[in-house]
Write a protein that holds these residues in place. Sequence first.
Motif, PDB file in Angstrom:
ATOM      1  N   GLU A   1       0.836  -1.200   0.000  1.00  0.00           N
ATOM      2  CA  GLU A   1       0.000   0.000   0.000  1.00  0.00           C
ATOM      3  C   GLU A   1       0.873   1.253   0.000  1.00  0.00           C
ATOM      4  OE1 GLU A   1      -3.587   2.116   0.021  1.00  0.00           O
ATOM      5  OE2 GLU A   1      -3.302  -0.034  -0.205  1.00  0.00           O
TER       6      GLU A   1
ATOM      7  N   GLN B   1      -1.698   4.594  -5.943  1.00  0.00           N
ATOM      8  CA  GLN B   1      -3.143   4.673  -5.794  1.00  0.00           C
ATOM      9  C   GLN B   1      -3.569   3.924  -4.530  1.00  0.00           C
ATOM     10  OE1 GLN B   1      -4.811   2.979  -9.324  1.00  0.00           O
ATOM     11  NE2 GLN B   1      -3.994   4.555 -10.663  1.00  0.00           N
ATOM     12  N   PRO B   2      -4.423   4.522  -3.733  1.00  0.00           N
ATOM     13  CA  PRO B   2      -4.902   3.836  -2.541  1.00  0.00           C
ATOM     14  C   PRO B   2      -5.746   2.617  -2.919  1.00  0.00           C
ATOM     15  CG  PRO B   2      -6.072   5.904  -2.839  1.00  0.00           C
ATOM     16  CD  PRO B   2      -5.004   5.841  -3.899  1.00  0.00           C
ATOM     17  N   SER B   3      -5.684   1.604  -2.093  1.00  0.00           N
ATOM     18  CA  SER B   3      -6.500   0.418  -2.335  1.00  0.00           C
ATOM     19  C   SER B   3      -7.088  -0.053  -1.019  1.00  0.00           C
ATOM     20  CB  SER B   3      -5.656  -0.683  -2.980  1.00  0.00           C
ATOM     21  OG  SER B   3      -4.760  -1.220  -2.032  1.00  0.00           O
TER      22      SER B   3
ATOM     23  N   THR C   1      -5.178  -1.570   3.203  1.00  0.00           N
ATOM     24  CA  THR C   1      -5.121  -1.094   4.584  1.00  0.00           C
ATOM     25  C   THR C   1      -6.192  -1.769   5.425  1.00  0.00           C
ATOM     26  OG1 THR C   1      -4.234   1.019   3.856  1.00  0.00           O
ATOM     27  CG2 THR C   1      -5.191   0.944   6.052  1.00  0.00           C
TER      28      THR C   1
END
Length: 78
Positions: A52, A57-59, A62
């Motif tokens: 992450e 790009q956030p995914s 988390t």
Amino acid sequence: MNELEASLIIRAGAELLETASGDPRSEEGYTAVKANLSAALEDIANALGNFEAASPQPSRSTGWAQDLRRVADDLAGH
């Protein structure tokens, strides 16, 4: 070893564990098995966090890492 190779080893180990669990020996070593699984889940959660952090790009990693840590804590009896 790269991430893909490491993930294949984890998958193979999980398959072996599933097969072995089909013939449990009256909970022989179950406490150690839970401790090992807990530690493995913590390591997997850390790896997801690393992926992450490296991703532009956030995914959902988390959230998955947090879920894995909760399961790890439950296995460890925390």
